[in-house]
Design a protein around this motif. Structure first.
Motif, mmCIF file in Angstrom:
data_model
loop_
_atom_site.group_PDB
_atom_site.id
_atom_site.type_symbol
_atom_site.label_atom_id
_atom_site.label_comp_id
_atom_site.label_asym_id
_atom_site.label_seq_id
_atom_site.Cartn_x
_atom_site.Cartn_y
_atom_site.Cartn_z
ATOM 1 N N UNK A 136 -10.483 -2.195 8.187
ATOM 2 C CA UNK A 136 -11.216 -2.734 7.036
ATOM 3 C C UNK A 136 -12.699 -2.849 7.378
ATOM 4 N N UNK A 137 -13.018 -3.369 8.546
ATOM 5 C CA UNK A 137 -14.418 -3.497 8.967
ATOM 6 C C UNK A 137 -15.077 -2.121 9.007
ATOM 7 N N UNK A 138 -14.357 -1.134 9.521
ATOM 8 C CA UNK A 138 -14.885 0.225 9.559
ATOM 9 C C UNK A 138 -15.203 0.715 8.144
ATOM 10 N N UNK A 139 -14.335 0.465 7.199
ATOM 11 C CA UNK A 139 -14.573 0.862 5.818
ATOM 12 C C UNK A 139 -15.784 0.164 5.229
ATOM 13 N N UNK A 165 -19.528 1.804 4.087
ATOM 14 C CA UNK A 165 -19.849 1.640 2.682
ATOM 15 C C UNK A 165 -18.718 2.048 1.751
ATOM 16 N N UNK A 166 -17.503 2.170 2.273
ATOM 17 C CA UNK A 166 -16.366 2.585 1.444
ATOM 18 C C UNK A 166 -15.568 1.397 0.917
ATOM 19 N N UNK A 167 -15.765 0.226 1.512
ATOM 20 C CA UNK A 167 -15.136 -1.002 1.038
ATOM 21 C C UNK A 167 -16.224 -2.040 0.788
ATOM 22 N N UNK A 168 -15.965 -2.918 -0.160
ATOM 23 C CA UNK A 168 -16.927 -3.958 -0.496
ATOM 24 C C UNK A 168 -17.170 -4.884 0.698
ATOM 25 N N UNK A 201 -10.764 -10.037 6.678
ATOM 26 C CA UNK A 201 -9.396 -10.538 6.763
ATOM 27 C C UNK A 201 -8.825 -10.736 5.362
ATOM 28 N N UNK A 202 -9.617 -11.272 4.483
ATOM 29 C CA UNK A 202 -9.162 -11.508 3.107
ATOM 30 C C UNK A 202 -8.858 -10.186 2.397
ATOM 31 N N UNK A 203 -9.734 -9.208 2.572
ATOM 32 C CA UNK A 203 -9.521 -7.893 1.971
ATOM 33 C C UNK A 203 -8.256 -7.255 2.550
ATOM 34 N N UNK A 231 -5.897 0.496 -3.873
ATOM 35 C CA UNK A 231 -6.661 -0.386 -2.988
ATOM 36 C C UNK A 231 -8.071 0.157 -2.775
ATOM 37 N N UNK A 232 -8.158 1.444 -2.459
ATOM 38 C CA UNK A 232 -9.482 2.033 -2.190
ATOM 39 C C UNK A 232 -10.387 1.972 -3.416
ATOM 40 N N UNK A 233 -9.833 2.196 -4.588
ATOM 41 C CA UNK A 233 -10.627 2.070 -5.825
ATOM 42 C C UNK A 233 -11.031 0.630 -6.073
ATOM 43 N N UNK A 234 -10.071 -0.274 -5.933
ATOM 44 C CA UNK A 234 -10.320 -1.685 -6.235
ATOM 45 C C UNK A 234 -11.209 -2.386 -5.238
ATOM 46 N N UNK A 235 -11.194 -1.940 -3.988
ATOM 47 C CA UNK A 235 -11.994 -2.586 -2.951
ATOM 48 C C UNK A 235 -13.302 -1.839 -2.678
ATOM 49 N N UNK A 236 -13.574 -0.818 -3.456
ATOM 50 C CA UNK A 236 -14.827 -0.059 -3.283
ATOM 51 C C UNK A 236 -16.002 -0.935 -3.703
#
Length: 141
Positions: free
Chosen positions: A80-83, A87-90, A95-97, A133-138
């Motif tokens: 998640x941190x890597x994403x 810039x691929x995750x908000x 941890x929450x994501x 997930x990827x769409x929603x967390x972008x």
């Protein structure tokens, strides 16, 4: 003896996740998909072991199990941190994501393990969950 089994289970889960991640290349979506597919396969192929692993780590005196669990959960958190760094995750608490993704995948494993859905639907359900997930967390534009 059950504690040793739970520790070994977390070791096997960690190895499965790391193998999947190593084979996925550098594309972030592929890395998420490979890791989460590996998790749900482990969860469905080892349902009784997974239940023992999770129920054992919350009891008093289970420090070794908690330590063993830190490796696979740390790997998922790092993903998640890597994403986020790419810039691929908000932005936000990784941890929450990650908990949202984990809860979704654990739910999929539960409906497969409970015979609510057919096992052959597993990979397709995981693909859908990862895409959503990827769409929603972008990051928001």
């Amino acid at each position: 003896m059950l504690d040793e089994l739970a520790v070994a289970g977390f070791g096997r889960l960690d190895a499965a996740l790391r193998t999947a991640l190593a084979s996925a290349g550098e594309d972030f979506a592929a890395r998420v998909r490979a890791t989460m597919t590996a998790y749900t396969r482990f969860a469905t192929e080892n349902a009784a072991l997974l239940e023992l692993m999770y129920t054992s780590k919350h009891r008093t005196g289970a420090e070794q199990i908690v330590l063993a669990a830190a490796a696979p959960f740390g790997l998922m958190n790092e993903l998640v941190v890597q994403g986020q760094e790419r810039g691929e995750l908000e932005a936000g608490d990784p941890e929450r994501i990650g908990i949202v993704l984990f809860a979704t995948l654990q739910g999929i494993a539960t409906i497969i393990n409970g015979n609510i859905e057919k096992p052959e639907l597993l990979d397709g359900l995981v693909d859908t969950a990862v895409d959503q997930f990827l769409r929603g967390a972008a990051p928001r534009a």
